[in-house]
Each structure stands twice: as C-alpha cells, then as structure tokens.
Scaffold this motif. Sequence first.
Motif, PDB file in Angstrom:
ATOM      1  N   ASN A  47       0.816  -1.211   0.000  1.00  0.00           N
ATOM      2  CA  ASN A  47       0.000   0.000   0.000  1.00  0.00           C
ATOM      3  C   ASN A  47       0.852   1.265   0.000  1.00  0.00           C
ATOM      4  OD1 ASN A  47      -2.732  -1.080   0.062  1.00  0.00           O
ATOM      5  ND2 ASN A  47      -2.168  -1.886   2.062  1.00  0.00           N
ATOM      6  N   ASP A  48       2.164   1.128   0.239  1.00  0.00           N
ATOM      7  CA  ASP A  48       3.064   2.271   0.172  1.00  0.00           C
ATOM      8  C   ASP A  48       3.799   2.346  -1.162  1.00  0.00           C
ATOM      9  OD1 ASP A  48       2.430   3.114   2.728  1.00  0.00           O
ATOM     10  OD2 ASP A  48       3.962   1.860   3.657  1.00  0.00           O
ATOM     11  N   ALA A  49       3.510   1.413  -2.070  1.00  0.00           N
ATOM     12  CA  ALA A  49       4.164   1.422  -3.373  1.00  0.00           C
ATOM     13  C   ALA A  49       3.731   2.660  -4.151  1.00  0.00           C
ATOM     14  CB  ALA A  49       3.790   0.161  -4.157  1.00  0.00           C
ATOM     15  N   PRO A  50       4.617   3.178  -5.030  1.00  0.00           N
ATOM     16  CA  PRO A  50       4.256   4.370  -5.800  1.00  0.00           C
ATOM     17  C   PRO A  50       3.072   4.107  -6.717  1.00  0.00           C
ATOM     18  CG  PRO A  50       6.284   3.396  -6.633  1.00  0.00           C
ATOM     19  CD  PRO A  50       5.960   2.690  -5.353  1.00  0.00           C
ATOM     20  N   LEU A  51       2.270   5.148  -6.935  1.00  0.00           N
ATOM     21  CA  LEU A  51       1.114   5.011  -7.811  1.00  0.00           C
ATOM     22  C   LEU A  51       1.536   4.676  -9.228  1.00  0.00           C
ATOM     23  CD1 LEU A  51      -1.965   5.400  -8.296  1.00  0.00           C
ATOM     24  CD2 LEU A  51      -1.478   7.801  -8.757  1.00  0.00           C
ATOM     25  N   PHE A  52       2.691   5.198  -9.646  1.00  0.00           N
ATOM     26  CA  PHE A  52       3.153   5.046 -11.018  1.00  0.00           C
ATOM     27  C   PHE A  52       4.614   4.641 -10.989  1.00  0.00           C
ATOM     28  CE2 PHE A  52       0.998   5.770 -14.927  1.00  0.00           C
ATOM     29  CZ  PHE A  52       1.967   5.908 -15.906  1.00  0.00           C
ATOM     30  N   ASP A  53       5.025   3.877 -11.983  1.00  0.00           N
ATOM     31  CA  ASP A  53       6.409   3.406 -12.055  1.00  0.00           C
ATOM     32  C   ASP A  53       7.386   4.582 -12.107  1.00  0.00           C
ATOM     33  OD1 ASP A  53       8.703   1.913 -12.527  1.00  0.00           O
ATOM     34  OD2 ASP A  53       8.409   2.023 -14.698  1.00  0.00           O
ATOM     35  N   LEU A  54       8.315   4.625 -11.180  1.00  0.00           N
ATOM     36  CA  LEU A  54       9.242   5.748 -11.092  1.00  0.00           C
ATOM     37  C   LEU A  54      10.301   5.734 -12.190  1.00  0.00           C
ATOM     38  CD1 LEU A  54       9.761   5.901  -7.230  1.00  0.00           C
ATOM     39  CD2 LEU A  54       8.174   7.210  -8.638  1.00  0.00           C
ATOM     40  N   PRO A  92       3.902  11.297 -14.583  1.00  0.00           N
ATOM     41  CA  PRO A  92       2.639  10.916 -15.224  1.00  0.00           C
ATOM     42  C   PRO A  92       1.780  12.130 -15.544  1.00  0.00           C
ATOM     43  CG  PRO A  92       2.585  10.382 -12.888  1.00  0.00           C
ATOM     44  CD  PRO A  92       3.993  10.771 -13.206  1.00  0.00           C
ATOM     45  N   THR A  93       1.097  12.070 -16.671  1.00  0.00           N
ATOM     46  CA  THR A  93       0.135  13.107 -17.020  1.00  0.00           C
ATOM     47  C   THR A  93      -1.119  12.914 -16.161  1.00  0.00           C
ATOM     48  OG1 THR A  93      -0.987  11.801 -18.705  1.00  0.00           O
ATOM     49  CG2 THR A  93       0.987  13.023 -19.382  1.00  0.00           C
ATOM     50  N   PRO A  94      -2.012  13.913 -16.110  1.00  0.00           N
ATOM     51  CA  PRO A  94      -3.243  13.740 -15.322  1.00  0.00           C
ATOM     52  C   PRO A  94      -4.056  12.523 -15.750  1.00  0.00           C
ATOM     53  CG  PRO A  94      -2.931  16.051 -15.859  1.00  0.00           C
ATOM     54  CD  PRO A  94      -1.876  15.304 -16.611  1.00  0.00           C
ATOM     55  N   VAL A  95      -4.119  12.251 -17.051  1.00  0.00           N
ATOM     56  CA  VAL A  95      -4.908  11.103 -17.517  1.00  0.00           C
ATOM     57  C   VAL A  95      -4.220   9.795 -17.135  1.00  0.00           C
ATOM     58  CG1 VAL A  95      -5.873   9.936 -19.536  1.00  0.00           C
ATOM     59  CG2 VAL A  95      -5.946  12.442 -19.370  1.00  0.00           C
ATOM     60  N   LEU A 122      -5.840   6.789 -14.834  1.00  0.00           N
ATOM     61  CA  LEU A 122      -5.917   5.388 -15.233  1.00  0.00           C
ATOM     62  C   LEU A 122      -5.199   4.484 -14.229  1.00  0.00           C
ATOM     63  CD1 LEU A 122      -5.357   5.728 -19.089  1.00  0.00           C
ATOM     64  CD2 LEU A 122      -7.504   5.261 -17.884  1.00  0.00           C
ATOM     65  N   ALA A 123      -4.061   4.944 -13.719  1.00  0.00           N
ATOM     66  CA  ALA A 123      -3.364   4.170 -12.685  1.00  0.00           C
ATOM     67  C   ALA A 123      -4.203   4.089 -11.421  1.00  0.00           C
ATOM     68  CB  ALA A 123      -2.009   4.804 -12.392  1.00  0.00           C
ATOM     69  N   THR A 131       0.489  20.023 -24.091  1.00  0.00           N
ATOM     70  CA  THR A 131       1.672  19.837 -23.249  1.00  0.00           C
ATOM     71  C   THR A 131       1.411  18.932 -22.059  1.00  0.00           C
ATOM     72  OG1 THR A 131       1.092  21.878 -22.077  1.00  0.00           O
ATOM     73  CG2 THR A 131       2.679  22.049 -23.894  1.00  0.00           C
ATOM     74  N   ALA A 132       0.154  18.697 -21.718  1.00  0.00           N
ATOM     75  CA  ALA A 132      -0.191  17.855 -20.568  1.00  0.00           C
ATOM     76  C   ALA A 132      -0.624  16.459 -20.991  1.00  0.00           C
ATOM     77  CB  ALA A 132      -1.297  18.512 -19.747  1.00  0.00           C
ATOM     78  N   ARG A 133      -0.408  16.112 -22.256  1.00  0.00           N
ATOM     79  CA  ARG A 133      -0.804  14.799 -22.751  1.00  0.00           C
ATOM     80  C   ARG A 133       0.421  13.927 -22.977  1.00  0.00           C
ATOM     81  NH1 ARG A 133      -5.186  16.633 -27.404  1.00  0.00           N
ATOM     82  NH2 ARG A 133      -6.631  17.718 -25.994  1.00  0.00           N
ATOM     83  N   SER A 134       0.210  12.627 -22.872  1.00  0.00           N
ATOM     84  CA  SER A 134       1.287  11.678 -23.128  1.00  0.00           C
ATOM     85  C   SER A 134       1.602  11.631 -24.620  1.00  0.00           C
ATOM     86  CB  SER A 134       0.880  10.283 -22.651  1.00  0.00           C
ATOM     87  OG  SER A 134       1.856   9.327 -23.003  1.00  0.00           O
TER      88      SER A 134
END
Length: 276
Positions: free
Chosen positions: A8-15, A21-24, A28-29, A151-154
Amino acid sequence: MTTPPDPNDAPLFDLNVPAPPTPVERLLALAGLYTRHNDRLDLLLFGHLPRPDPDACAASAHRLERETFAAITAIRQQPLPAIEPVTGAVVRLKQLAHLVGGATRYLTAAQHLQPPRDAEHTRLLARELTALAPLTITDSAVHIAARLPTTARSTTTVPGMDADRRDALLNVARGHIAVTGHDGHQRVYHHNTAVDAEMLRRLEAEGLLTCEPASAPPLFHGGPPRDRARLTTLGTCALSTVIVFPHYLSRLTGSPALMPVPIPAPGAPATPHTRR
C-alpha cells in the motif's frame, strides 16, 4: 531483520518512466488501484482460504483516499475550461474520495466488531462504496483528456494500435476483464464488451497488460480465484493517448513507439469467451 515493504506504500506510477505521469495517466493508474482494492476485498468476503489480511484492506482504502485527492489536485493545476464535462468529472472524483473515506471507516470499524457476521456486513457496506470507482474514474479521464492542453498529454504511441486494442485496454482499465485457465482452455470474463483470449495474449506480448494470477474474486462463493487483467505502465501511457480520439488511431498505426520501460502495474463475472 528488515521489514518487508507494504504494497500500500508502493508508488502510484512506475518511477522509471522518463517523465512524470500526465493527469490522464494518473487517473488510469488510480482506476487500477481501485480494481485491486475491490478484488482484495471480494477475496476477503467470498474467496477461499487463505484470505487477504483485513488490515491490508483498511490500509488500501486509506491510501485510495489520499491518491484520489492527489489526482484531483493534479487536474486542478491544469488550464482546463470551466465547462460541465470537466467540472462534473471533478465533482464525481471528489464524491469518490469521500466515498472511499467512508469505506476506510467501515473497514477499520469491522476490525473490532463481533460476531464475525457483523464484521462481514460492515465490509460489504464498504465494498458497495467503491464498486463503481474504476468506471467513474475512467469516464472522468475521458472528459479530462478531451480538454487537456497538448503539453499535458502523453506522447507514448505503440505500433498497430487500433480501435479493438484501444477498447480492450479501456475495459481492462475499467476492471472488467478476468481470466481462468484449465484443461488447456483460457476463458475470458467480461462485462459488456467482448475481449477474446487471443487479443489478451497479443496485448500481453506487447507489454501493454499483465494477468495477475489468483488476484480476482471467484465466480462463486468459496471458489478458486481468477486472474485479473491489469494495465502495465506502458499500457497506461498508450491508452491515455487514444482514450478520447479513437478515430485518430489509423494515423498511429505503424508509427514508431516511444517506449517507457514496460513494467506491469500492480469484477463481476459475465459470459466467458473460450479458446484452446
């Protein structure tokens, strides 16, 4: 002795991904985290022994509350228009944050309830509060993605991304795909949109999804768990680029992939598709 890391302490997204990560991508994550949480709680309620640790379910809900508010903050930092699809998406995310806060309180209270039937009833109430979370988040991601500045998109693309692949990835993001395999067959369980086993194999071979063994609830109380299809980091990035504009997919086919390291990211049953 070293204490093992708490998932539960793992990062939300792969570092290891080159850019934040973008907002989208973040949404999704987050949807994937809610699916994992719901699966864990379903296995606690309906799975066979050994069942997940109830403390882990409460900790998972608490983490989701934090991550949901963090996602809302990331969205508010973008120059988005104050129009209904956007404001409505943010409101639904705020409602979800409060719902998972209630789930946290239910799951914490269940730890101290006797008899066990009362604790189970309280956990069922907590499960209802997050039941629609993955779908709510992915729908919000569509509205947000349609109005984000470039600019905020992947910029992640993968060769051969067509409408069928996009729809399959979207259903994985919604937590709608589970798999069983025995007797030389693989059965894919979905909600409304059919995704066959061959499609899942292709997406898995491309590093866009992974099937996590025995992590999804069983078809019947006390039955064996199923494998949950989950987006990898690469799959999350790729889906975020086509989540809104499926009619642009033909332009992406054959384009070179901008490939972050494809590391796997951390359901109700319906009609199965079977393939030998």
